[in-house]
Design an enzyme around this catalytic site. Sequence first.
Site, PDB file in Angstrom:
ATOM      1  N   GLU A  10      31.234  34.143  47.797  1.00  0.00           N
ATOM      2  CA  GLU A  10      31.823  35.475  48.046  1.00  0.00           C
ATOM      3  C   GLU A  10      30.853  36.438  48.712  1.00  0.00           C
ATOM      4  O   GLU A  10      29.705  36.554  48.307  1.00  0.00           O
ATOM      5  CB  GLU A  10      32.293  36.067  46.725  1.00  0.00           C
ATOM      6  CG  GLU A  10      32.999  37.393  46.853  1.00  0.00           C
ATOM      7  CD  GLU A  10      33.734  37.779  45.592  1.00  0.00           C
ATOM      8  OE1 GLU A  10      34.110  36.866  44.810  1.00  0.00           O
ATOM      9  OE2 GLU A  10      33.918  38.978  45.357  1.00  0.00           O
ATOM     10  N   GLU A  51      36.966  42.705  49.595  1.00  0.00           N
ATOM     11  CA  GLU A  51      36.958  43.894  48.728  1.00  0.00           C
ATOM     12  C   GLU A  51      36.381  45.105  49.453  1.00  0.00           C
ATOM     13  O   GLU A  51      36.550  46.238  49.000  1.00  0.00           O
ATOM     14  CB  GLU A  51      36.185  43.621  47.447  1.00  0.00           C
ATOM     15  CG  GLU A  51      34.700  43.468  47.618  1.00  0.00           C
ATOM     16  CD  GLU A  51      33.999  43.133  46.302  1.00  0.00           C
ATOM     17  OE1 GLU A  51      33.993  41.959  45.916  1.00  0.00           O
ATOM     18  OE2 GLU A  51      33.469  44.056  45.658  1.00  0.00           O
ATOM     19  N   HIS A  88      40.370  41.674  44.335  1.00  0.00           N
ATOM     20  CA  HIS A  88      39.116  42.048  43.679  1.00  0.00           C
ATOM     21  C   HIS A  88      39.380  42.826  42.404  1.00  0.00           C
ATOM     22  O   HIS A  88      40.271  43.659  42.359  1.00  0.00           O
ATOM     23  CB  HIS A  88      38.320  42.935  44.651  1.00  0.00           C
ATOM     24  CG  HIS A  88      37.246  43.722  43.993  1.00  0.00           C
ATOM     25  ND1 HIS A  88      37.374  45.051  43.700  1.00  0.00           N
ATOM     26  CD2 HIS A  88      36.027  43.352  43.547  1.00  0.00           C
ATOM     27  CE1 HIS A  88      36.268  45.491  43.117  1.00  0.00           C
ATOM     28  NE2 HIS A  88      35.436  44.472  43.008  1.00  0.00           N
ATOM     29  N   GLU A 134      41.294  38.175  39.247  1.00  0.00           N
ATOM     30  CA  GLU A 134      39.945  38.386  38.697  1.00  0.00           C
ATOM     31  C   GLU A 134      40.124  39.126  37.381  1.00  0.00           C
ATOM     32  O   GLU A 134      41.083  39.875  37.187  1.00  0.00           O
ATOM     33  CB  GLU A 134      39.086  39.189  39.673  1.00  0.00           C
ATOM     34  CG  GLU A 134      37.667  39.448  39.161  1.00  0.00           C
ATOM     35  CD  GLU A 134      36.703  39.958  40.214  1.00  0.00           C
ATOM     36  OE1 GLU A 134      37.126  40.289  41.339  1.00  0.00           O
ATOM     37  OE2 GLU A 134      35.497  40.015  39.904  1.00  0.00           O
TER      38      GLU A 134
HETATM   39  O1  LIG Z   1      33.880  40.651  43.139  1.00  0.00           O
HETATM   40  C1  LIG Z   1      33.505  41.536  42.360  1.00  0.00           C
HETATM   41  O2  LIG Z   1      33.867  41.607  41.164  1.00  0.00           O
HETATM   42  C2  LIG Z   1      32.577  42.596  42.867  1.00  0.00           C
HETATM   43  O3  LIG Z   1      31.901  42.209  43.972  1.00  0.00           O
HETATM   44  C3  LIG Z   1      31.917  43.406  41.846  1.00  0.00           C
HETATM   45  O4  LIG Z   1      32.794  44.484  41.763  1.00  0.00           O
HETATM   46  C4  LIG Z   1      30.531  43.935  42.159  1.00  0.00           C
HETATM   47  O5  LIG Z   1      30.228  44.903  41.207  1.00  0.00           O
HETATM   48  C5  LIG Z   1      29.479  42.913  42.164  1.00  0.00           C
HETATM   49  O6  LIG Z   1      29.548  42.172  41.009  1.00  0.00           O
HETATM   50 MG   LIG Z   2      32.891  40.599  44.949  1.00  0.00          MG
END
Ligand SMILES: O=C(O)[C@H](O)[C@H](O)[C@@H](O)CO
Ligand SMILES: [Mg+2]
Length: 390
Positions: free
Chosen positions: A240, A266, A316, A336
Amino acid sequence: MKIKSVRARVYEWKGKTVPPQGNFCSNAMDLVYSKTESMSTFRFHSWTVVEIETDDGIVGLGNVALAPRIAKAIIDEYLAPLVVGQDPWDYEYLWQRMYRATHAWGRKGVTMAAISAVDLAIWDILGKSVNKPVFKLLGGRTKEKIPCYYSKLYRTDLKAMQEEAQKFKDQGFKAFKMRFGYGPAHLQVGVKENLKSVEAVREVIGYDNDLMLECYMGWNLEYAKRMLPKLEKFEPRWLEEPVIADDIDGYAELNRLTSIPISGGEHEFSLYGFKQLLDKKAVSVVQYDTNRVGGITAAHKINALCEAHSVPVIPHAGQMHNYHLTMSTLASPMAEYFPIFDVEVGNELFWYIFDGEPIADNGFLQLDDHKPGLGLTLKAEYLDQFNIIE
Ligand SMILES: O=C(O)[C@H](O)[C@H](O)[C@@H](O)CO
Ligand SMILES: [Mg+2]
């Protein structure tokens, strides 16, 4: 029905926070020399809550977590006057009004995030006005329940990461996203540390569960090209945000280069942003966030575009505004999920502001067919731990 008022408030957390441990998370600031901890730029310790009231007393709830004070200013100054007095059922017209009126300086980033928050509140009103959950207005229930992946596993010490992975594997999660802690600035030592962390988590979750790897824009094309062959043996479901959001050609080169699917989105905005990502085959998994990308009006269109490209949508950050999109299309196979925990980076802050977010059960989430709108209310329990800016 007409929109009578728009209220945008910023909830600024003043409660306890857990400072990031270890090399926490590679990120876009790693490549910029600084004396401060690089992840300090990426804190989500405040949130803008939008309440839109109609002339028959329905209140719709929206939210935005990017640059909350700026988002509030954009809503108060520019967006509210464009929607007050209008029929919320004319949501496409209202969306175009907000998008085009701010086009000279908006289109992406915090302006699109502000438009998203207003659009979420409008869709909450639509669902409430016909006593239906929002997903029933988009395509209905396409899943008995929504599979979700456990998302945390920031780069602390390996034993702590293994204990965390075990804890949530025991709770029935079948998919896990972990964060790398190292990038180009950490040289070969960082490469080794990155590989050790993936090995450690795989040791716990095995190969019958999915593992996703998060770079959070902290690598670059050259480093990612070095890392990808070394990662293939760990069979990640995706890698990612290996490069910054503007390096779309870099994404496309990586996505062609290896069997590891590259994911992102995101930090992309609007239907046009995702058309570009998809036309260039830059990502194999689309991860917009509905409270950034342009709200439900935009996300619903992007779902159709992804379906036409056979690219899965896994929004995201979880949260109810994304779950309705995932529930309403076969193009979105899972969500997620950030569990509730002490406030750290702040992705989890929404748990302290809203009631109604579903708790994962054995790696699945459920939405209620009879809960109108987005299904959220404002939580009173932690109000004393927020400064609220009207
Ligand atoms: O994919 C994710 O959850 C994000 O990139 C997070 O919001 C970010 O805070 C990095 O962990
Ligand atoms: Mg992310």
